[in-house]
Design an enzyme around this catalytic site. Structure first.
Site, PDB file in Angstrom:
ATOM      1  N   HIS A 168      63.674 -21.713  46.569  1.00 10.12           N
ATOM      2  CA  HIS A 168      63.190 -22.268  47.831  1.00 10.12           C
ATOM      3  C   HIS A 168      61.828 -21.654  48.135  1.00 10.12           C
ATOM      4  O   HIS A 168      61.351 -20.781  47.421  1.00 10.12           O
ATOM      5  CB  HIS A 168      64.181 -22.034  48.980  1.00 10.12           C
TER       6      HIS A 168
ATOM      7  N   SER B 198      66.652 -17.268  45.459  1.00  9.23           N
ATOM      8  CA  SER B 198      65.397 -17.036  46.156  1.00  9.23           C
ATOM      9  C   SER B 198      64.312 -16.662  45.138  1.00  9.23           C
ATOM     10  O   SER B 198      64.245 -17.199  44.045  1.00  9.23           O
ATOM     11  CB  SER B 198      65.585 -15.963  47.229  1.00  9.23           C
TER      12      SER B 198
END
Length: 257
Positions: free
Chosen positions: A186, A161
């Site tokens: 992401h 992340s």
């Protein structure tokens, strides 16, 4: 890297020597001798002692809200010593959990402290992190960029992340990964609730966050912005070698397997 320095653990200051009598009262060693005090008088002081001990334990061993331990502790003749203190003496910072405001405050305080101690010595951040609050992660990155020492990063385990911002945001040429590291990037996650105007503003903040993160990854990696946007559209898992090819890290550290 700066030469290893030794940090001695401070001796715990006792609150007072306590003993129990047969009748249930306690004795306190004061400046004028031993004084016996009933339970009611001593209950408030006991509560303060327990609160102080609990707070000290939380700052050394564990965080609140049942998060994983911030840093293991070892027992020494002087009392518990958190391993972060030992690592700090070698200018090493470890981030091994979800990054919230409490973790960010700890990391930022360590960065600022090391910069104040030695402005020329390099700092190394080890990352095994599943992600966290984007605001907290950006606060850590801003501090990394602001202080004078060069801050390198080492990824191991998983760097997922927005924690990849810290990994890729280290000093160019000092961004490393272990061979078995998994990296995932992401777009920022978000959720909205409330009335229409509140939802509109929250969505706008999420859109701004994605644009900000994509531009940062483009700057860190040297990749075109449209390619970064394609890669962050969904969860993109990479091996350490793929992360190096993409530009998130500069080199791989060798291990046996």
């Amino acid at each position: 890297m700066a030469p290893m320095t030794t940090i001695s653990a401070p001796l715990a200051a006792p609150f007072g020597l306590l003993s129990r009598r047969r009748n249930g009262a306690r004795a306190r060693l004061g400046p004028r001798g031993v004084k016996f005090v009933s339970h009611g008088v001593f209950s408030q002081q006991d509560e303060r002692i327990r609160c102080h001990s609990s707070l000290r334990q939380n700052t050394i061993v564990a965080s609140e809200n049942e998060n994983p331990p911030l840093m293991p502790a070892i027992m020494t003749p002087a009392g518990p010593l958190d391993l972060a203190t030992v690592l700090l003496g070698n200018r090493v910072i470890l981030i091994g959990q979800y990054i919230n405001s409490q973790v960010a405050q700890r990391v930022i305080s360590q960065l600022v402290t090391l910069a104040a101690v030695d402005e020329e010595g390099d700092i190394l951040i080890y990352l095994n992190c599943p992600g966290g609050s984007l605001y907290s992660i950006l606060a850590i990155y801003d501090c990394m960029s602001w202080i004078k020492p060069k801050v390198g990063t080492v990824g191991f385990g998983v760097v997922a992340s927005q924690a990849a911002i810290i990994l890729a945001g280290g000093e160019k040429g000092m961004r490393y990964a272990m061979p078995n590291t998994r990296v995932m990037i992401h777009q920022p996650q978000g959720g909205s609730e409330g009335n229409v105007e509140e939802v509109r503003r929250q969505v706008g903040e999420t859109i701004y966050a994605r644009d900000k993160v994509d531009k940062m990854f483009a700057a860190f990696t040297g990749q075109p912005l449209d390619m970064v946007q394609q890669w962050t559209e969904r969860d993109r898992f990479m091996s350490s070698s793929e992360a190096m090819d993409f530009g998130l890290v500069d080199a791989l550290l060798e291990t046996r397997y």
